[in-house]
Design a protein around this motif. Structure first.
Motif, PDB file in Angstrom:
ATOM      1  N   UNK A 126       0.857  -1.175   0.000  1.00  0.00           N
ATOM      2  CA  UNK A 126       0.000   0.000   0.000  1.00  0.00           C
ATOM      3  C   UNK A 126       0.901   1.235   0.000  1.00  0.00           C
ATOM      4  N   UNK A 127       0.556   2.233  -0.817  1.00  0.00           N
ATOM      5  CA  UNK A 127       1.355   3.456  -0.897  1.00  0.00           C
ATOM      6  C   UNK A 127       2.366   3.449  -2.030  1.00  0.00           C
ATOM      7  N   UNK A 128       2.490   2.311  -2.740  1.00  0.00           N
ATOM      8  CA  UNK A 128       3.413   2.243  -3.879  1.00  0.00           C
ATOM      9  C   UNK A 128       2.957   3.219  -4.955  1.00  0.00           C
ATOM     10  N   UNK A 129       3.899   3.957  -5.511  1.00  0.00           N
ATOM     11  CA  UNK A 129       3.566   4.934  -6.549  1.00  0.00           C
ATOM     12  C   UNK A 129       4.304   4.595  -7.836  1.00  0.00           C
ATOM     13  N   UNK A 130       3.564   4.615  -8.934  1.00  0.00           N
ATOM     14  CA  UNK A 130       4.134   4.429 -10.271  1.00  0.00           C
ATOM     15  C   UNK A 130       3.681   5.603 -11.120  1.00  0.00           C
ATOM     16  N   UNK A 131       4.631   6.330 -11.712  1.00  0.00           N
ATOM     17  CA  UNK A 131       4.240   7.429 -12.594  1.00  0.00           C
ATOM     18  C   UNK A 131       5.075   8.660 -12.332  1.00  0.00           C
ATOM     19  N   UNK A 139      -1.043   2.778  -5.021  1.00  0.00           N
ATOM     20  CA  UNK A 139      -1.843   1.682  -4.481  1.00  0.00           C
ATOM     21  C   UNK A 139      -2.465   2.093  -3.149  1.00  0.00           C
ATOM     22  N   UNK A 140      -3.705   1.674  -2.959  1.00  0.00           N
ATOM     23  CA  UNK A 140      -4.437   1.972  -1.730  1.00  0.00           C
ATOM     24  C   UNK A 140      -4.563   0.742  -0.846  1.00  0.00           C
ATOM     25  N   UNK A 141      -4.021  -0.384  -1.318  1.00  0.00           N
ATOM     26  CA  UNK A 141      -4.070  -1.646  -0.574  1.00  0.00           C
ATOM     27  C   UNK A 141      -2.825  -2.458  -0.906  1.00  0.00           C
ATOM     28  N   UNK A 142      -2.437  -3.317   0.004  1.00  0.00           N
ATOM     29  CA  UNK A 142      -1.357  -4.262  -0.273  1.00  0.00           C
ATOM     30  C   UNK A 142      -1.813  -5.222  -1.371  1.00  0.00           C
ATOM     31  N   UNK A 181      -3.238  10.308  -2.003  1.00  0.00           N
ATOM     32  CA  UNK A 181      -3.964  10.008  -0.764  1.00  0.00           C
ATOM     33  C   UNK A 181      -3.102   9.485   0.381  1.00  0.00           C
ATOM     34  N   UNK A 182      -1.915   8.923   0.074  1.00  0.00           N
ATOM     35  CA  UNK A 182      -1.075   8.309   1.105  1.00  0.00           C
ATOM     36  C   UNK A 182       0.370   8.776   0.972  1.00  0.00           C
ATOM     37  N   UNK A 183       1.148   8.655   2.032  1.00  0.00           N
ATOM     38  CA  UNK A 183       2.586   8.848   1.879  1.00  0.00           C
ATOM     39  C   UNK A 183       3.118   7.769   0.928  1.00  0.00           C
ATOM     40  N   UNK A 184       4.145   8.090   0.171  1.00  0.00           N
ATOM     41  CA  UNK A 184       4.722   7.135  -0.771  1.00  0.00           C
ATOM     42  C   UNK A 184       5.563   6.124   0.013  1.00  0.00           C
ATOM     43  N   UNK A 185       5.206   4.831  -0.120  1.00  0.00           N
ATOM     44  CA  UNK A 185       5.949   3.773   0.579  1.00  0.00           C
ATOM     45  C   UNK A 185       7.014   3.145  -0.322  1.00  0.00           C
ATOM     46  N   UNK A 186       6.744   3.076  -1.619  1.00  0.00           N
ATOM     47  CA  UNK A 186       7.672   2.510  -2.598  1.00  0.00           C
ATOM     48  C   UNK A 186       7.568   3.313  -3.882  1.00  0.00           C
ATOM     49  N   UNK A 187       8.727   3.554  -4.512  1.00  0.00           N
ATOM     50  CA  UNK A 187       8.760   4.234  -5.809  1.00  0.00           C
ATOM     51  C   UNK A 187      10.087   3.872  -6.468  1.00  0.00           C
ATOM     52  N   UNK A 188      10.096   3.718  -7.770  1.00  0.00           N
ATOM     53  CA  UNK A 188      11.344   3.370  -8.460  1.00  0.00           C
ATOM     54  C   UNK A 188      12.282   4.573  -8.490  1.00  0.00           C
ATOM     55  N   UNK A 189      13.565   4.294  -8.629  1.00  0.00           N
ATOM     56  CA  UNK A 189      14.551   5.369  -8.762  1.00  0.00           C
ATOM     57  C   UNK A 189      14.221   6.235  -9.976  1.00  0.00           C
ATOM     58  N   UNK A 190      13.815   5.597 -11.060  1.00  0.00           N
ATOM     59  CA  UNK A 190      13.478   6.336 -12.280  1.00  0.00           C
ATOM     60  C   UNK A 190      12.330   7.319 -12.025  1.00  0.00           C
TER      61      UNK A 190
END
Length: 175
Positions: free
Chosen positions: A55-60, A123-126, A158-167
């Protein structure tokens, strides 16, 4: 299929028309005739699946530049996402506008994204899975993006970013 136009020109939320009976339901998730009836020329070049652990993963925020611009039809099939698009087409009346839509396994909504529009989600859920039907092939040499936290767009995730790629962390700012 039920198409609802968004404030981003040419972008639609696509809902299902469920045909229910004692077994459950049946619904069409894609029909070229229904897209063409709305002036949307859409071919499917490839289909992709994104699985996200946390949850919190961001892509974009991703898009492709000419000559390999992509249209996308995005649907969340497990879990939930906050899906965001930004209009990057200077000739569009919605230029630099953005919208966010919750797509999840329960509402079964999809978002149709025209070419020239950046896309990302959180993502809003695991354990969230997202499918993409792409209108063109991924071409890394035409791949581009902007930072998810660019102040020009001022997206409220909506959430703090928990995961995001280096790119994705290092895309440039719009200005």
């Amino acid at each position: 299929m039920i198409f609802t136009e968004t404030k981003i020109q040419g972008a639609f939320i696509v809902d299902l028309e469920l045909q229910r009976d004692s077994r459950g339901f049946f619904a069409r998730t894609f029909c070229i005739q229904e897209f063409e009836a709305r002036g949307l020329k859409y071919t499917i070049a490839q289909c992709n699946l994104s699985f996200n652990y946390k949850k919190g993963t961001l892509r974009g925020m991703h898009y492709q530049i000419p000559p390999s611009q992509e249209t996308k039809l995005v649907r969340c099939i497990q879990g939930a996402i906050y899906d965001v698009i930004i209009d990057l087409r200077p000739e569009s009346p919605s230029y630099l506008s953005h919208i966010g839509v919750e797509l999840n396994a329960e509402n079964r909504l999809a978002l149709y994204i025209p070419s020239g529009v950046a896309h990302g989600f959180q993502t809003l859920a695991d354990e969230t899975e997202v499918t993409y039907q792409m209108g063109d092939f991924y071409a890394p040499e035409y791949s581009s993006g902007y930072r998810y936290d660019d102040p020009v767009f001022n997206i409220e995730w909506p959430l703090p970013v928990s995961e995001i790629s280096d790119k994705d962390k290092t895309w440039g700012l719009f200005n």
